[in-house]
Each structure stands twice: as C-alpha cells, then as structure tokens.
Design a protein around this motif. Sequence first.
Motif, PDB file in Angstrom:
ATOM      1  N   ARG A 111       0.841  -1.215   0.000  1.00 24.60           N
ATOM      2  CA  ARG A 111       0.000   0.000   0.000  1.00 24.60           C
ATOM      3  C   ARG A 111       0.869   1.255   0.000  1.00 24.60           C
ATOM      4  O   ARG A 111       0.527   2.252  -0.662  1.00 24.60           O
ATOM      5  CB  ARG A 111      -0.921  -0.022   1.223  1.00 24.60           C
ATOM      6  CG  ARG A 111      -1.673   1.289   1.483  1.00 24.60           C
ATOM      7  CD  ARG A 111      -2.522   1.697   0.302  1.00 24.60           C
ATOM      8  NE  ARG A 111      -3.183   2.962   0.543  1.00 24.60           N
ATOM      9  CZ  ARG A 111      -2.635   4.138   0.350  1.00 24.60           C
ATOM     10  NH1 ARG A 111      -1.370   4.221  -0.079  1.00 24.60           N
ATOM     11  NH2 ARG A 111      -3.311   5.249   0.573  1.00 24.60           N
ATOM     12  N   THR A 121      -9.480   7.385  -3.004  1.00 26.50           N
ATOM     13  CA  THR A 121     -10.560   6.606  -2.401  1.00 26.50           C
ATOM     14  C   THR A 121     -10.603   5.182  -2.935  1.00 26.50           C
ATOM     15  O   THR A 121     -10.719   4.214  -2.171  1.00 26.50           O
ATOM     16  CB  THR A 121     -11.909   7.297  -2.656  1.00 26.50           C
ATOM     17  OG1 THR A 121     -11.847   8.647  -2.180  1.00 26.50           O
ATOM     18  CG2 THR A 121     -13.033   6.567  -1.944  1.00 26.50           C
ATOM     19  N   ASN A 129      -7.750   3.118  -1.551  1.00 29.45           N
ATOM     20  CA  ASN A 129      -7.923   2.790  -0.138  1.00 29.45           C
ATOM     21  C   ASN A 129      -8.998   1.724   0.062  1.00 29.45           C
ATOM     22  O   ASN A 129      -8.847   0.831   0.912  1.00 29.45           O
ATOM     23  CB  ASN A 129      -8.286   4.059   0.639  1.00 29.45           C
ATOM     24  CG  ASN A 129      -7.132   5.049   0.697  1.00 29.45           C
ATOM     25  OD1 ASN A 129      -5.966   4.665   0.638  1.00 29.45           O
ATOM     26  ND2 ASN A 129      -7.445   6.328   0.783  1.00 29.45           N
ATOM     27  N   TRP A 173      -7.475  -1.625  -1.007  1.00 30.47           N
ATOM     28  CA  TRP A 173      -6.521  -2.154  -0.052  1.00 30.47           C
ATOM     29  C   TRP A 173      -7.210  -2.621   1.223  1.00 30.47           C
ATOM     30  O   TRP A 173      -6.902  -3.700   1.759  1.00 30.47           O
ATOM     31  CB  TRP A 173      -5.462  -1.104   0.285  1.00 30.47           C
ATOM     32  CG  TRP A 173      -4.350  -1.691   1.111  1.00 30.47           C
ATOM     33  CD1 TRP A 173      -4.089  -1.458   2.426  1.00 30.47           C
ATOM     34  CD2 TRP A 173      -3.383  -2.637   0.672  1.00 30.47           C
ATOM     35  NE1 TRP A 173      -3.009  -2.193   2.840  1.00 30.47           N
ATOM     36  CE2 TRP A 173      -2.557  -2.926   1.773  1.00 30.47           C
ATOM     37  CE3 TRP A 173      -3.133  -3.263  -0.545  1.00 30.47           C
ATOM     38  CZ2 TRP A 173      -1.507  -3.818   1.688  1.00 30.47           C
ATOM     39  CZ3 TRP A 173      -2.081  -4.146  -0.621  1.00 30.47           C
ATOM     40  CH2 TRP A 173      -1.277  -4.412   0.489  1.00 30.47           C
TER      41      TRP A 173
END
Length: 277
Positions: free
Chosen positions: A162, A187, A190, A193
């Motif tokens: 990440r 976004t 995220n 992940w």
Amino acid sequence: MLCSTCRLRPPVTDDGHCLLCAGPAGPVPAPMPPAPAFFAPQQYLRSPEGLAKAVVVLLAVMIGADLLAVAAGLNTHRVLAAGVANDFAAYDEEAANLADNLYGATSWLQSFVGLAIAVVFIIWFRRVRLNAEVFDPSMQSMRPGWAVGAWFIPIAGWVLPRRIAGGIWTASAQTSTDGSRRTVPATVMNLWWGAWVCSQVLSQFTARRYWAAAQPQEILDTTVLLVATDAVDIVAAVFAILFVRRLTRMQGERAALGVYPPSTPGLPERAPWGRAH
C-alpha cells in the motif's frame, strides 16, 4: 613492485615508471566499461494496458468462482443444518457428498484463478511502479524491486504494498503543462486495499477454524464463515478492478502529457509511451 623513480606507486610503463613519473607520454588507463543496462534506472515508459486487461479479466473470473463458492457453501450449510436439526437421524449422505464435492471443486477453481491473478497482478504492479520512477522518482519511498518483494513478507506484506501503491498513485497524477500537480483522491485505492486486507485476515481466520472444527455444530458454523469470506473476496475483487483500471488510465493520461522531471545527466533521454531503447 613499485615505481623505479618515486617508489610510491605501482608501475604502468615497460621501464618501471608510475603514471605520474612517466609524464604526459605515459599510457593512460582505459576507461571503465559502462554498467550493464539493467543496473541503470528505467528511462522510458512501458504501457501497462495489456497487463491491466489481463488482470481485470482474471478478477472477473474470480468473482464468478466466488459466486459459485457462495452457492456451494450455502448448499453445504443447508445439508448440514438438516442433519444437525434431527441429530442426523434422517441425514442424506448422498446429498452431503454431492455438496462436499461441489464446494471442493469451487475451492480448486478459486485457488487456480487466485494464483494466476497473483502472478499477473504483481507483473502489472511492477510495470506501473517502473513508470512511476520515470514520472517522478522523488515520490517513491522504496526501490522498484520492492514492488515484487513486498508482497512476500509476512505481516509487512499487508502494509508495504500500500505504501508503494501510494507513491505510484501520486506520481501518476496528471500534471499541467506548467508542471503543477493535480491531486487525485485515493478513495478507490484505499477501498481496494482495505477490502483486500480484510479478505486475507478473514480467510486465514476461517481456515484455522475450519481445520480445528470437529463437532457437527462447529462445522456448521464454519460454513457460515466460509460464505462470508467468499463474499468479502468478491468485494475486494470489485475494488481491485476499479483500482487497476483507474491507475492504468491515470498513467496513460500522464504519459500523454509528456511532462517529466529532467533526465539524469549521462543517461539517455526518456522515450515516448510504449517505446524502449
């Protein structure tokens, strides 16, 4: 053996003089050969679009396999629940064997497709990481090799990729012709992940519960966890598709703009998108 004149440096001439004592007529050592190309930073862009399409197709296949696994898991739960309800007095063993075989087949399909996704995704991830090195190396906190190696480190493999993806995302954000940067909300990255980490944690937890289950009720409860794991995996695959498509499109836009940091002195100029020296 030392220079016959100064006795300080090794000789370089036939008469035993060092380079300084031999004077201007002395031989000049040959220059060092250039380092192999694979040691030099990548100075060109390579399109990740083909790899991205392959990743998306494989993720779509995985979603289909997960849906089959959910259906097989619910069927297994139904058969087991019927047996537990009457203490297996009227247990349909043939239906149970069929349910077990169907779920086993979907598990093998998931494993096979998951391995293919892992290989192709990491190749794509390395490609976009190398492109990010061309776009803006100052945004990369880890060397390109970590784009592959970070995935195989226990525990840290849930964090380091990440971090690498964040540097790629920032470097791939479209810039203006004057060099100013446009911030792109992360976004999608995220969500991908977070869903992927949840899927991995839940999968390992469920696997331990599954192998430790001995009583019928424990096995029945584990089937619920298996179905939940497959459902979370579907969500992670959907977000992965969105992430791969978005980042690939960002790199295409960034490459078309053609605004990169200055080339490193002594290295060849960067070639256009999709070409290599």
